[in-house]
Design a protein around this motif. Structure first.
Motif, short mmCIF file in Angstrom:
data_model
loop_
_atom_site.label_atom_id
_atom_site.label_comp_id
_atom_site.label_asym_id
_atom_site.label_seq_id
_atom_site.Cartn_x
_atom_site.Cartn_y
_atom_site.Cartn_z
N THR A 33 0.80 -1.23 0.00
CA THR A 33 0.00 0.00 0.00
C THR A 33 0.83 1.27 0.00
O THR A 33 0.28 2.36 -0.18
N TRP A 44 -4.61 -0.37 9.04
CA TRP A 44 -5.80 -0.34 8.19
C TRP A 44 -5.53 0.49 6.96
O TRP A 44 -4.90 1.54 7.02
N TYR A 45 -6.04 0.04 5.81
CA TYR A 45 -5.98 0.80 4.56
C TYR A 45 -7.15 0.35 3.69
O TYR A 45 -7.27 -0.83 3.36
N GLU A 46 -8.04 1.28 3.38
CA GLU A 46 -9.23 1.03 2.57
C GLU A 46 -10.03 -0.16 3.08
O GLU A 46 -10.33 -1.11 2.36
N LYS A 47 -10.39 -0.11 4.35
CA LYS A 47 -11.20 -1.11 5.04
C LYS A 47 -10.60 -2.52 5.03
O LYS A 47 -11.30 -3.52 5.08
N LYS A 48 -9.27 -2.61 4.93
CA LYS A 48 -8.57 -3.89 5.00
C LYS A 48 -7.44 -3.76 6.02
O LYS A 48 -6.78 -2.73 6.09
N LEU A 49 -7.23 -4.82 6.77
CA LEU A 49 -6.17 -4.84 7.76
C LEU A 49 -4.99 -5.60 7.19
O LEU A 49 -5.10 -6.76 6.82
N TYR A 57 -7.59 -9.09 7.48
CA TYR A 57 -9.02 -8.96 7.76
C TYR A 57 -9.63 -7.95 6.80
O TYR A 57 -9.02 -6.93 6.51
N LYS A 58 -10.86 -8.23 6.32
CA LYS A 58 -11.59 -7.30 5.45
C LYS A 58 -12.86 -6.87 6.16
O LYS A 58 -13.56 -7.70 6.73
N LYS A 59 -13.15 -5.57 6.14
CA LYS A 59 -14.40 -5.05 6.70
C LYS A 59 -15.41 -4.98 5.58
O LYS A 59 -15.19 -4.34 4.57
N GLU A 60 -16.53 -5.64 5.78
CA GLU A 60 -17.60 -5.62 4.78
C GLU A 60 -18.87 -5.11 5.43
O GLU A 60 -19.06 -5.23 6.63
N LYS A 61 -19.76 -4.55 4.61
CA LYS A 61 -21.02 -4.01 5.15
C LYS A 61 -22.01 -5.11 5.43
O LYS A 61 -22.07 -6.13 4.88
#
Length: 61
Positions: A33, A44-49, A57-61
């Protein structure tokens, strides 16, 4: 209880406190990144760890 016999001078006191400085945090650039982050820490970068160049880890809605 121990009590000092004489008062310590300002220069002697400052010599003792000389080593208690704040250190600059060690930052490193991520290879994926190109973001700076603390060494040995995930970031964290663009909702990804990211950690060690991998997505942890990915943050999803």
């Amino acid at each position: 209880m121990a009590h000092p016999k004489r008062r310590q001078s300002k220069s002697r006191r400052d010599k003792r406190r000389n080593h208690l400085k704040m250190k600059v945090p060690l930052l490193v650039k991520c290879s994926l990144t190109n973001q700076k982050h603390l060494y040995h820490h995930a970031h964290w970068y663009e909702k990804k760890l990211y950690y060690r160049g991998k997505i942890v880890y990915k943050k999803e809605k």
